[in-house]
Scaffold this active site. Structure first.
Site, PDB file in Angstrom:
ATOM      1  N   ASP A 202     -13.433  33.371  -9.855  1.00 36.53           N
ATOM      2  CA  ASP A 202     -12.620  33.811  -8.720  1.00 36.53           C
ATOM      3  C   ASP A 202     -13.248  35.137  -8.344  1.00 36.53           C
ATOM      4  OD1 ASP A 202     -10.976  31.652  -9.171  1.00 36.53           O
ATOM      5  OD2 ASP A 202      -9.071  32.747  -9.795  1.00 36.53           O
TER       6      ASP A 202
ATOM      7  N   ASP B 257     -14.965  28.444  -8.949  1.00 36.47           N
ATOM      8  CA  ASP B 257     -13.972  28.742  -8.029  1.00 36.47           C
ATOM      9  C   ASP B 257     -14.202  30.047  -7.191  1.00 36.47           C
ATOM     10  OD1 ASP B 257     -12.908  26.206  -8.470  1.00 36.47           O
ATOM     11  OD2 ASP B 257     -11.098  27.233  -9.317  1.00 36.47           O
TER      12      ASP B 257
END
Length: 331
Positions: free
Chosen positions: A166, A189
């Site tokens: 992230d 991600d």
């Protein structure tokens, strides 16, 4: 000149970016051209970046320009919604570093702890940043955001975003963001969120077998993440990376004229174990090249024609709304 370039490359390498060297675009201008100067040694107006932002006028009539001298600034920085039109310029991307080490478990605020982990959070519209490194130094410990931006018309030029899971949270329903000549690195991600964001001439570096993007594009928005003329690289031991998976079922992500190394899997995209998302996501490519572009993509991804790819032009994705090309740097 060769000696300077070599020294910049060494500085970038020491900070752990394997995805390429980002140096100085145009350098830092004359300090007299800035409203405030931040310097750790006390030679400027402020010693911390947050103090300079807090000292700026709210809703200013003119842009607030802040020069950040080289140094490692270990602080959690927020550009508030009442601080639009802020420009942060570092001296050198590899030497002007904002870093902090918050992560999901450390924050410990329940299921939404991810959204409190940022090192730099930008909420003021029309933000500009150049020649900065933004790092979450927590390491591979789960969700740990380096940059959280939910401002509209935010521009990042010649910056480095370092982390693991992230790294860059590009957020804000209807918000538009532009990243030019930047380095982004992470594991899982590491570009995620619901904003409309264009990454142009950027280097995107995977540090683990996982997923590059996790878009949560609102159904009402025609574009999510668009990568134009970028390069996807990876650590030597990384060999199984997907281009993206849908955080929400209307995720939209496109790679246009992007070079992909062999770590990108032939299938390209993952449904996050939600087959129903295959009918609603919009995953697209045009002009991909390199070993990671070989093989057969999942049948629910789109291989664009040249005419279809024109829809993903920067101007069309970001939309000027009659206000000119807002993503162009304001000197």
């Amino acid at each position: 000149m060769l000696a300077l370039l070599a020294s910049l490359a060494v500085a970038v390498g020491c900070l752990g970016v394997a995805a390429g060297t980002v140096g100085t675009l145009g350098g830092a201008d004359d300090p007299d051209e800035y409203d405030y100067v931040v310097a750790k040694d006390g030679s400027g107006d402020y010693e911390t970046i947050q103090a300079a932002i807090d000292g700026a006028k709210s809703f200013p009539p003119n842009r607030i320009r802040i020069l950040v001298r080289d140094g490692v600034y270990d602080e959690k920085v927020e550009v508030h919604a009442w601080n639009p039109d802020v420009t942060l310029v570092g001296e050198r991307a590899g030497e002007t570093v904002i870093t902090h080490d918050d992560h999901f478990e450390k924050i410990d605020r329940g299921r939404n702890s991810t959204f409190f982990t940022h090192t730099l959070k930008v909420r003021g519209n029309d933000f500009r940043a150049r020649n900065l490194t933004v790092e979450n130094s927590a390491g591979p410990v789960g969700q740990a955001v380096a940059l959280h931006v939910d401002a509209d018309r935010a521009v990042f030029e010649n910056c480095r975003f370092l982390g693991h899971q992230d790294t860059v949270y590009a957020a804000g329903e209807g918000a538009r963001q532009y990243f030019s000549n930047c380095d982004v690195e992470g594991t899982t991600d590491f570009v995620f969120g619901g904003a409309t964001a264009v990454f142009e001439d950027c280097r995107v570096h995977s540090k683990a077998d996982s997923y590059v993007t996790a878009a949560s594009t609102p159904e009402s928005e025609p574009f999510g993440f668009v990568f134009l003329d970028c390069e996807l690289t990876a650590d030597p031991d990384v060999s199984e990376v997907y281009l993206g998976r849908p955080w929400r079922n209307h995720a939209r992500t496109a790679f246009i004229r992007t070079r992909m190394d062999s770590h990108v899997l032939p299938a390209g995209w993952h449904n996050w174990s939600r087959p129903e998302a295959e009918k609603t996501v919009e995953y697209a490519e045009y002009g991909s090249r390199g070993p990671g572009a070989e093989g057969e993509r999942v049948p629910w991804a789109m291989a664009l024609t040249e005419a279809e790819a024109e829809r993903y032009s920067k101007a069309n994705v970001l939309g000027s709304e009659g206000a000119g090309e807002w993503w162009e740097w304001e000197e």
